[in-house]
Write an enzyme that holds these catalytic residues in place. Sequence first.
Site, PDB file in Angstrom:
ATOM      1  N   ARG A 139       2.901  -5.412 -16.838  1.00  0.00           N
ATOM      2  CA  ARG A 139       1.943  -5.504 -15.721  1.00  0.00           C
ATOM      3  C   ARG A 139       2.519  -6.146 -14.472  1.00  0.00           C
ATOM      4  O   ARG A 139       1.810  -6.640 -13.609  1.00  0.00           O
ATOM      5  CB  ARG A 139       0.668  -6.246 -16.145  1.00  0.00           C
ATOM      6  CG  ARG A 139      -0.045  -5.557 -17.275  1.00  0.00           C
ATOM      7  CD  ARG A 139      -1.473  -6.053 -17.400  1.00  0.00           C
ATOM      8  NE  ARG A 139      -2.098  -5.405 -18.538  1.00  0.00           N
ATOM      9  CZ  ARG A 139      -2.052  -5.875 -19.765  1.00  0.00           C
ATOM     10  NH1 ARG A 139      -1.441  -7.015 -20.014  1.00  0.00           N
ATOM     11  NH2 ARG A 139      -2.634  -5.224 -20.742  1.00  0.00           N
ATOM     12  N   LYS A 157       6.291  -0.518  -1.090  1.00  0.00           N
ATOM     13  CA  LYS A 157       5.865   0.777  -1.629  1.00  0.00           C
ATOM     14  C   LYS A 157       6.891   1.190  -2.675  1.00  0.00           C
ATOM     15  O   LYS A 157       8.081   1.301  -2.374  1.00  0.00           O
ATOM     16  CB  LYS A 157       5.801   1.839  -0.534  1.00  0.00           C
ATOM     17  CG  LYS A 157       4.545   1.767   0.299  1.00  0.00           C
ATOM     18  CD  LYS A 157       4.448   2.980   1.212  1.00  0.00           C
ATOM     19  CE  LYS A 157       3.198   2.911   2.065  1.00  0.00           C
ATOM     20  NZ  LYS A 157       3.146   4.019   3.052  1.00  0.00           N
ATOM     21  N   GLU A 187      14.425   7.087  10.564  1.00  0.00           N
ATOM     22  CA  GLU A 187      13.423   6.021  10.397  1.00  0.00           C
ATOM     23  C   GLU A 187      13.563   4.993  11.520  1.00  0.00           C
ATOM     24  O   GLU A 187      12.567   4.407  11.956  1.00  0.00           O
ATOM     25  CB  GLU A 187      13.568   5.344   9.019  1.00  0.00           C
ATOM     26  CG  GLU A 187      13.487   6.303   7.822  1.00  0.00           C
ATOM     27  CD  GLU A 187      12.066   6.778   7.480  1.00  0.00           C
ATOM     28  OE1 GLU A 187      11.138   6.532   8.265  1.00  0.00           O
ATOM     29  OE2 GLU A 187      11.914   7.428   6.419  1.00  0.00           O
ATOM     30  N   LYS A 207       8.783  -3.457  10.982  1.00  0.00           N
ATOM     31  CA  LYS A 207       8.148  -3.132   9.700  1.00  0.00           C
ATOM     32  C   LYS A 207       7.511  -4.368   9.076  1.00  0.00           C
ATOM     33  O   LYS A 207       6.386  -4.309   8.564  1.00  0.00           O
ATOM     34  CB  LYS A 207       9.150  -2.499   8.734  1.00  0.00           C
ATOM     35  CG  LYS A 207       8.467  -2.152   7.402  1.00  0.00           C
ATOM     36  CD  LYS A 207       8.959  -0.952   6.724  1.00  0.00           C
ATOM     37  CE  LYS A 207       8.039  -0.598   5.546  1.00  0.00           C
ATOM     38  NZ  LYS A 207       8.557   0.432   4.705  1.00  0.00           N
ATOM     39  N   GLU A 264      -1.998  -0.409   3.618  1.00  0.00           N
ATOM     40  CA  GLU A 264      -2.235   0.782   4.430  1.00  0.00           C
ATOM     41  C   GLU A 264      -3.714   1.107   4.590  1.00  0.00           C
ATOM     42  O   GLU A 264      -4.143   2.259   4.437  1.00  0.00           O
ATOM     43  CB  GLU A 264      -1.474   1.980   3.841  1.00  0.00           C
ATOM     44  CG  GLU A 264      -1.191   3.052   4.892  1.00  0.00           C
ATOM     45  CD  GLU A 264      -0.184   4.079   4.416  1.00  0.00           C
ATOM     46  OE1 GLU A 264       0.948   3.706   4.090  1.00  0.00           O
ATOM     47  OE2 GLU A 264      -0.537   5.263   4.385  1.00  0.00           O
ATOM     48  N   ARG A 284      -0.710   0.414   9.014  1.00  0.00           N
ATOM     49  CA  ARG A 284       0.525   0.786   8.306  1.00  0.00           C
ATOM     50  C   ARG A 284       0.718   2.298   8.257  1.00  0.00           C
ATOM     51  O   ARG A 284       1.844   2.781   8.156  1.00  0.00           O
ATOM     52  CB  ARG A 284       0.538   0.175   6.895  1.00  0.00           C
ATOM     53  CG  ARG A 284       1.858   0.439   6.188  1.00  0.00           C
ATOM     54  CD  ARG A 284       2.059  -0.365   4.926  1.00  0.00           C
ATOM     55  NE  ARG A 284       3.346  -0.024   4.346  1.00  0.00           N
ATOM     56  CZ  ARG A 284       3.915  -0.669   3.347  1.00  0.00           C
ATOM     57  NH1 ARG A 284       3.321  -1.709   2.811  1.00  0.00           N
ATOM     58  NH2 ARG A 284       5.091  -0.281   2.886  1.00  0.00           N
ATOM     59  N   ASN A 306       4.023   6.268   8.983  1.00  0.00           N
ATOM     60  CA  ASN A 306       4.212   7.618   8.430  1.00  0.00           C
ATOM     61  C   ASN A 306       4.393   8.667   9.519  1.00  0.00           C
ATOM     62  O   ASN A 306       4.332   9.867   9.240  1.00  0.00           O
ATOM     63  CB  ASN A 306       3.024   7.998   7.547  1.00  0.00           C
ATOM     64  CG  ASN A 306       2.925   7.106   6.333  1.00  0.00           C
ATOM     65  OD1 ASN A 306       3.938   6.759   5.725  1.00  0.00           O
ATOM     66  ND2 ASN A 306       1.719   6.692   5.985  1.00  0.00           N
ATOM     67  N   HIS A 318       6.108  11.901   8.808  1.00  0.00           N
ATOM     68  CA  HIS A 318       6.305  12.000   7.362  1.00  0.00           C
ATOM     69  C   HIS A 318       5.447  13.069   6.698  1.00  0.00           C
ATOM     70  O   HIS A 318       5.810  13.559   5.630  1.00  0.00           O
ATOM     71  CB  HIS A 318       6.055  10.650   6.688  1.00  0.00           C
ATOM     72  CG  HIS A 318       7.209   9.702   6.849  1.00  0.00           C
ATOM     73  ND1 HIS A 318       7.672   9.288   8.081  1.00  0.00           N
ATOM     74  CD2 HIS A 318       8.022   9.091   5.939  1.00  0.00           C
ATOM     75  CE1 HIS A 318       8.689   8.462   7.918  1.00  0.00           C
ATOM     76  NE2 HIS A 318       8.929   8.335   6.623  1.00  0.00           N
ATOM     77  N   HIS A 359       7.520  15.216   4.444  1.00  0.00           N
ATOM     78  CA  HIS A 359       7.330  15.389   2.997  1.00  0.00           C
ATOM     79  C   HIS A 359       7.145  16.869   2.657  1.00  0.00           C
ATOM     80  O   HIS A 359       7.630  17.345   1.621  1.00  0.00           O
ATOM     81  CB  HIS A 359       6.125  14.582   2.518  1.00  0.00           C
ATOM     82  CG  HIS A 359       6.361  13.100   2.515  1.00  0.00           C
ATOM     83  ND1 HIS A 359       5.361  12.179   2.380  1.00  0.00           N
ATOM     84  CD2 HIS A 359       7.507  12.379   2.645  1.00  0.00           C
ATOM     85  CE1 HIS A 359       5.874  10.952   2.414  1.00  0.00           C
ATOM     86  NE2 HIS A 359       7.169  11.054   2.585  1.00  0.00           N
ATOM     87  N   HIS A 407      15.662  13.140   2.742  1.00  0.00           N
ATOM     88  CA  HIS A 407      14.391  12.592   3.238  1.00  0.00           C
ATOM     89  C   HIS A 407      14.480  12.314   4.746  1.00  0.00           C
ATOM     90  O   HIS A 407      13.610  12.727   5.521  1.00  0.00           O
ATOM     91  CB  HIS A 407      14.048  11.309   2.470  1.00  0.00           C
ATOM     92  CG  HIS A 407      12.837  10.597   2.994  1.00  0.00           C
ATOM     93  ND1 HIS A 407      11.552  11.044   2.768  1.00  0.00           N
ATOM     94  CD2 HIS A 407      12.708   9.485   3.772  1.00  0.00           C
ATOM     95  CE1 HIS A 407      10.692  10.232   3.366  1.00  0.00           C
ATOM     96  NE2 HIS A 407      11.368   9.278   3.985  1.00  0.00           N
TER      97      HIS A 407
END
Length: 359
Positions: A117, A139, A181, A223, A233, A237, A241, A244, A248, A261
Amino acid sequence: MPTLHVDLGPRSYPILIGAGLMTQRESFQSLAGRDVLLVSTPTVAPLYLSALRAALPAGRCIEALLPDGEAHKTLATAGRLWEVLIANRCARDVVVLALGGGVVGDVAGFAAACYQRGVDFVQVPTTLLAQVDSAVGGKTGVNHGGGKNLVGAFHQPRLVVSDTRSLETLPARELRAGLAEVIKYGLICDADFFAWLEAHVGRLLAREPDALAYAIRRSCEIKAAVVGRDEREAGERALLNLGHTFGHAIEAAGDFRSYLHGEAVGAGLAMAASLSAECGLLEPTAAERVRRLVQLAGLPVQVPDLSAARLREAMRIDKKVRAGQLQLVLLRRIGTAFLTADYPAEALERTLAAHAAPA
Ligand code: NAD
Ligand code: GLY
């Protein structure tokens, strides 16, 4: 030691940035007395693993090498780490340390988030992309056949050690991918940084240490501030993206093989700027500046090998779909971005058609 901080109350942590840091004992003092699972890849381990291991405090250190590449960013790969942790009877005080790029960082972080956990996690990023983006912010996750990063968890690292010297061995294509980025940060909130990038992108491509150190530091400052205000997010936040959703979709449409990427994000930035101009939000000259900087960074601004229909399909399963509406990050100016689902469908169609192959 030059240090930034991500301020998240009890989950706050330092980001150390500098040349040679992963070989210095002081970088890892906080791990004294802990078991460490050191996770890397067959490409990165021969370059840096033994030097890093020598800098760790005395204690048990288990090594696990994961296969390289986006295609291996899967639940099965994370499962291999759980097997190693269980086989070595690691307890909850184990620290999972990721040495490598964003793929190993995302997978190792996800394994750490789930093992018993949640156990502690340290990032030692060795690509530009990981140093400016993926190693910071918590993330973690893996891809699924249905889409990119669909399975994951927010799990902040305890420490990030960005050794800028490790970029000396990075293939040129990977360095360029990381620049996407970096450009993103200028676009979302720092027009001066964007202008600095326009003036200094050649120095970054030539790997001038001072230029790289400045770009990494400024990217991490931005960041860290955004994550500090919006860890999960809920709002701001999402601006990180930018490019992105297109990116993606480009990665998925290329079966995660055609485009790195960062390359997909580079084309995505050009597409987001172009759509913003199509919607009358952004001056066409500003969209042209975006396109030009992405090109100067050696990144694609179009994806003529992918069909617009395939991209549209891939965009449908994006995590930013709300009530059936795809939300996109668009630009009002260079340095000002916002999230919206309010854009004409025809403008998106025109953008896809202008950047990809006809259906
Ligand atoms: P990567 O992890 O695949 O690394 C790129 C390649 O460079 C690999 O082959 C690696 O072995 C090699 N490499 C790494 N460091 C090296 C070095 N110093 N010298 C020589 N070779 C080296 O790719 P990446 O661009 O670092 O990361 C991309 C991944 O990051 C994607 O999966 C993306 O989704 C993810 N990402 C995550 C976040 C996040 O917030 N978690 C943000 C951005 C991107
Ligand atoms: N890379 C986007 C984020 O960390 O939120």
